[in-house]
Design an enzyme around this catalytic site. Structure first.
Site, PDB file in Angstrom:
ATOM      1  N   GLY A  49       0.833  -1.209   0.000  1.00  0.00           N
ATOM      2  CA  GLY A  49       0.000   0.000   0.000  1.00  0.00           C
ATOM      3  C   GLY A  49       0.855   1.240   0.000  1.00  0.00           C
ATOM      4  O   GLY A  49       1.920   1.279  -0.637  1.00  0.00           O
ATOM      5  N   ARG A 100       2.999   5.898   3.627  1.00  0.00           N
ATOM      6  CA  ARG A 100       2.568   6.317   4.972  1.00  0.00           C
ATOM      7  C   ARG A 100       2.136   5.124   5.815  1.00  0.00           C
ATOM      8  O   ARG A 100       2.552   4.961   6.959  1.00  0.00           O
ATOM      9  CB  ARG A 100       1.413   7.313   4.847  1.00  0.00           C
ATOM     10  CG  ARG A 100       1.624   8.527   5.712  1.00  0.00           C
ATOM     11  CD  ARG A 100       0.640   9.585   5.393  1.00  0.00           C
ATOM     12  NE  ARG A 100      -0.523   9.442   6.269  1.00  0.00           N
ATOM     13  CZ  ARG A 100      -1.601  10.160   6.167  1.00  0.00           C
ATOM     14  NH1 ARG A 100      -1.701  11.046   5.204  1.00  0.00           N
ATOM     15  NH2 ARG A 100      -2.586  10.022   6.993  1.00  0.00           N
ATOM     16  N   GLY A 101       1.270   4.276   5.230  1.00  0.00           N
ATOM     17  CA  GLY A 101       0.768   3.103   5.947  1.00  0.00           C
ATOM     18  C   GLY A 101       1.891   2.125   6.274  1.00  0.00           C
ATOM     19  O   GLY A 101       2.037   1.676   7.410  1.00  0.00           O
ATOM     20  N   GLY A 102       2.711   1.815   5.270  1.00  0.00           N
ATOM     21  CA  GLY A 102       3.791   0.839   5.457  1.00  0.00           C
ATOM     22  C   GLY A 102       4.801   1.306   6.493  1.00  0.00           C
ATOM     23  O   GLY A 102       5.229   0.540   7.362  1.00  0.00           O
ATOM     24  N   GLU A 146       5.600  -3.373   1.089  1.00  0.00           N
ATOM     25  CA  GLU A 146       5.868  -2.913  -0.270  1.00  0.00           C
ATOM     26  C   GLU A 146       5.131  -1.603  -0.424  1.00  0.00           C
ATOM     27  O   GLU A 146       3.911  -1.556  -0.305  1.00  0.00           O
ATOM     28  CB  GLU A 146       5.365  -3.955  -1.267  1.00  0.00           C
ATOM     29  CG  GLU A 146       5.872  -3.709  -2.658  1.00  0.00           C
ATOM     30  CD  GLU A 146       4.795  -3.862  -3.680  1.00  0.00           C
ATOM     31  OE1 GLU A 146       4.256  -4.955  -3.835  1.00  0.00           O
ATOM     32  OE2 GLU A 146       4.482  -2.846  -4.321  1.00  0.00           O
ATOM     33  N   CYS A 170       2.071  -0.795  -8.839  1.00  0.00           N
ATOM     34  CA  CYS A 170       3.273  -0.409  -8.095  1.00  0.00           C
ATOM     35  C   CYS A 170       4.467  -0.324  -9.033  1.00  0.00           C
ATOM     36  O   CYS A 170       5.485   0.263  -8.692  1.00  0.00           O
ATOM     37  CB  CYS A 170       3.528  -1.382  -6.964  1.00  0.00           C
ATOM     38  SG  CYS A 170       3.250  -3.079  -7.438  1.00  0.00           S
ATOM     39  N   GLU A 186       5.956   9.050  -5.337  1.00  0.00           N
ATOM     40  CA  GLU A 186       4.983   8.314  -6.157  1.00  0.00           C
ATOM     41  C   GLU A 186       3.664   9.100  -6.237  1.00  0.00           C
ATOM     42  O   GLU A 186       3.135   9.542  -5.225  1.00  0.00           O
ATOM     43  CB  GLU A 186       4.710   6.944  -5.525  1.00  0.00           C
ATOM     44  CG  GLU A 186       3.719   6.106  -6.325  1.00  0.00           C
ATOM     45  CD  GLU A 186       3.313   4.807  -5.603  1.00  0.00           C
ATOM     46  OE1 GLU A 186       3.441   3.747  -6.215  1.00  0.00           O
ATOM     47  OE2 GLU A 186       2.878   4.863  -4.446  1.00  0.00           O
TER      48      GLU A 186
END
Ligand code: NAP
Length: 483
Positions: free
Chosen positions: A200, A203-205, A224, A261, A350
């Site tokens: 995802g 920020r989340g990772g 990832e 991705c 990204e």
């Protein structure tokens, strides 16, 4: 006790049972899982298409990939050598001290938390590569469903649970958990969690990575996250194939409304060819109609990112795109001078959607500087003739340092699922560049080496017994043998 704590207790009980099972039992369970999911394809495909806004054709292809990847792991487990069994025989006569008998192999980590991805409702979700590689290793999975495709996730979860039951595996082998950020945080904080897999946002990772490193007993996080997958273009390449190259770039950039991705969001182009190439790419992109993105949040984030970039005076827009409604993603393309790109890391971030930045460089030295400045990526692609790359000093090695998969003359979209695939690169593309989330090598994330010293044969795991009852490939006294 919370429901999540109860689930973990179940998963831990299941783990201790899974450890005792024959490899063929796990392989059979994975086969059954593929069978159960395939059996609901007629309902699953339209449901996943409706929830993700992806065309049914794409979902049908993704289902095939998902089933193929489950069967790949089934075959890997049945074959058995993935455990890297290694044996050093003893030498009681060695001086000054006798040499002990040491045998090492990979063993499952324990319960694993998996976060599904929004952009692959099947192949990177409930029964996706992370879940399946963890189960194949013998790790129970606590799966945090992605809220963008809840019904799809429930349907696949039921199929997995059916396979667990039919194959006689313990109930706690797989848990399907719905909830928001708090649920995810509770999952990764639980003391029985032994690893986390995630696909995802950065920020989340990164938040999950930080949370797991701050635990009393830190655990690995295989996240990832973002990647802009640059293409390095050298003069010799474009000279003979300007239009074909432009068509290939435009098609890869806009594929799946840019929601991959591996989307090539950056392309480094020599100044001598940039105008012709840019014009040819724009001609192609103009023909690409806007299409629905995965969900309104992703669409809104896409246009917000474009809006932020629009504030920059350094970017020249070749194709600008406006937010026409809450879901439609339209392609956009901008260009920038290499010196300006080098001065601001914001141009490396990204932008999830069909947007690319063309970076115009002056000479080979500047191309080297671009490669040096680049952050970690899932992929890097080189468009060059063999000879010009050979005469470019250490450029190839420099680019290799920045990515997990290095392509020559292709496009990065389209990730083959196989034994040799590497889908994971240096930070910030992933949190652990030694791992892949696609292909059979993904199983290694969920196992750790254990060495047994002077252990009686009857107490050793099957893979390490002297007579090699599993008939797997092993390294014995430094030599690969299968007897
Ligand atoms: P996301 O926001 O990172 O969420 C993915 C999953 O992680 C969701 O289940 C989410 O839970 C959970 N999560 C996020 N932050 C968390 C935290 N701090 N603690 C615990 N759990 C957390 O990804 P997304 O919803 O798929 O898409 C959002 C953005 O991610 C996109 O715009 C894009 O930039 C990026 N993305 C990148 C890729 C890639 O392959 N590189 C793929 C998909 C998306 P909830 O949703 O329940 O909050």
């Amino acid at each position: 006790m919370s429901q999540i704590a109860i689930n973990f207790q179940d998963a831990q009980k299941a783990f201790l049972i899974l450890k005792t099972l024959d490899k063929d039992k796990i392989a059979g369970f994975l086969e059954e899982m593929a069978k159960q999911i395939d059996a609901i394809r007629d309902d699953l495909i339209p449901t996943a298409a409706r929830e993700s806004h992806l065309p049914e054709g794409r979902i049908t292809g993704e289902l095939g990939r998902t089933l193929g990847q489950i069967r790949l792991f089934s075959a890997l487990v049945a074959e058995g050598s993935w455990v890297e069994a290694t044996i050093d025989h003893p030498d009681p006569d060695r001086k000054p001290a006798p040499k002990p008998d040491i045998r090492r192999m990979l063993k499952a980590l324990g319960p694993v938390v998996v976060f599904g991805a929004s952009n692959f409702p099947l192949a990177f979700s409930t029964a996706g590569g992370d879940t399946v590689s963890a189960l194949a290793a013998g790790c129970p999975v606590l799966y945090k469903a992605h809220p963008a495709h809840p019904e799809t996730s429930r349907m696949v979860a039921e199929s997995i649970k059916n396979a667990v039951r039919i194959s006689g595996l313990p109930k706690g082998t797989f848990h399907h958990i719905e909830g928001g950020i708090d649920t995810g945080q509770e999952l990764v904080a639980h003391p029985l969690a032994k690893a986390v897999a995630f696909t995802g946002s950065y920020r989340g990772g990164k938040a999950l990575f930080d949370a797991c490193n701050a635990r009393e007993n830190p655990i690995p996080v295989f996240a990832e996250m973002g990647s802009v997958n640059p293409i390095f273009v050298m003069e010799g390449y474009l000279a003979d194939r300007m239009d074909a190259a432009a068509a290939a770039y435009a098609s890869s950039l806009s594929l799946g409304v840019g929601q991959f991705c591996t989307n090539p969001g950056l392309i480094f182009v020599p100044r001598s060819q940039e105008e012709t190439f840019a014009a040819a790419v724009v001609d192609q992109l103009k023909e690409v109609a806007g299409a629905p993105m995965l969900h309104e949040g992703i669409c809104h984030t896409y246009y917000q990112a474009l809006e932020t970039l629009t504030q920059s005076k350094k970017l020249k827009w070749l194709l600008h795109s406006e937010e026409t409604d809450v879901l439609t993603g339209n392609v956009a393309l901008a260009k920038i001078k290499a010196s300006d790109w080098l001065a601001d890391e914001a141009f490396q971030e990204e932008v999830f959607g069909p947007f690319g930045i063309m970076v115009v460089y002056e000479d080979r030295d500047q191309l080297h500087a671009l490669a040096e400045k680049l952050k970690g990526q899932l992929t890097c692609t080189i468009w060059a003739e063999e000879e010009e790359l050979q005469s470019s000093g250490d450029l190839l090695h420099l680019i290799e340092e920045k990515c997990g998969r290095l392509l020559f003359k292709g496009v990065p979209t389209g990730v083959e699922v196989g034994h040799a695939m590497q889908h994971g690169g240096p930070f910030p593309a992933t949190t652990d560049s030694r791992s892949t989330s696609v292909g059979s090598y993904a199983i290694k994330r969920f196992a750790r080496p254990v060495a047994y010293q002077d252990m009686p044969d009857s107490l050793l795991p099957e893979a390490l017994k002297e007579g090699n009852p599993m008939a797997i490939l092993r390294k014995v006294d430094g030599v690969w043998v299968n007897y």
